[in-house]
Design an enzyme around this catalytic site. Sequence first.
Site, PDB file in Angstrom:
ATOM      1  N   CYS A  34      -2.582 -25.140  14.672  1.00 35.41           N
ATOM      2  CA  CYS A  34      -3.875 -24.467  14.759  1.00 35.41           C
ATOM      3  C   CYS A  34      -4.611 -24.271  13.481  1.00 35.41           C
ATOM      4  CB  CYS A  34      -3.974 -23.590  16.158  1.00 35.41           C
ATOM      5  SG  CYS A  34      -5.541 -22.679  16.266  1.00 35.41           S
ATOM      6  N   CYS A  72      -6.254 -20.782  13.766  1.00 37.02           N
ATOM      7  CA  CYS A  72      -5.045 -19.695  13.926  1.00 37.02           C
ATOM      8  C   CYS A  72      -4.826 -19.329  12.287  1.00 37.02           C
ATOM      9  CB  CYS A  72      -4.070 -20.165  14.665  1.00 37.02           C
ATOM     10  SG  CYS A  72      -4.363 -20.507  16.332  1.00 37.02           S
TER      11      CYS A  72
END
Length: 143
Positions: free
Chosen positions: A65, A68
């Site tokens: 991600c 993230c």
Amino acid sequence: MITLCPHCGGLNRVAVEKFKSNPKCGHCKQALLTGKPIEMSSAQFQRALDKSEQLLVVDFWAPWCGPCQMFAPTFSNAAQQIEAQYPQVRFIKINTEQEQAIAAQCHIRSIPTLAVFKNGQEIDRISGAMDLTQFKQWVLTHV
């Protein structure tokens, strides 16, 4: 206050005023406060929820991600800054790829998802990355 050791996972009862003197774990003898987020498995996280009296700030993330990855340094910086002043707050990272059961149990639908738990109960949640100032403000509203 019951706190979880970031090294061995042992439970320690520490008087709040003792946190200023950098307490050590009664099991592994390492520092209980590291100023870094703790990566946890589902079992460790469940134990922390069940036993710890600290405010748990959790970053549910995945290695693939992009947001993230971009938020990870912010989470680490906040952990270092807030833990030094508020040892009753513990920062935890849960890799949702490795720990799919806890992600499902916590109803994680998007990542990054940030959640705050107190006494085993989720008290707040937000999805998406924030800058350091916003994130620290959000965490400190729960202290």
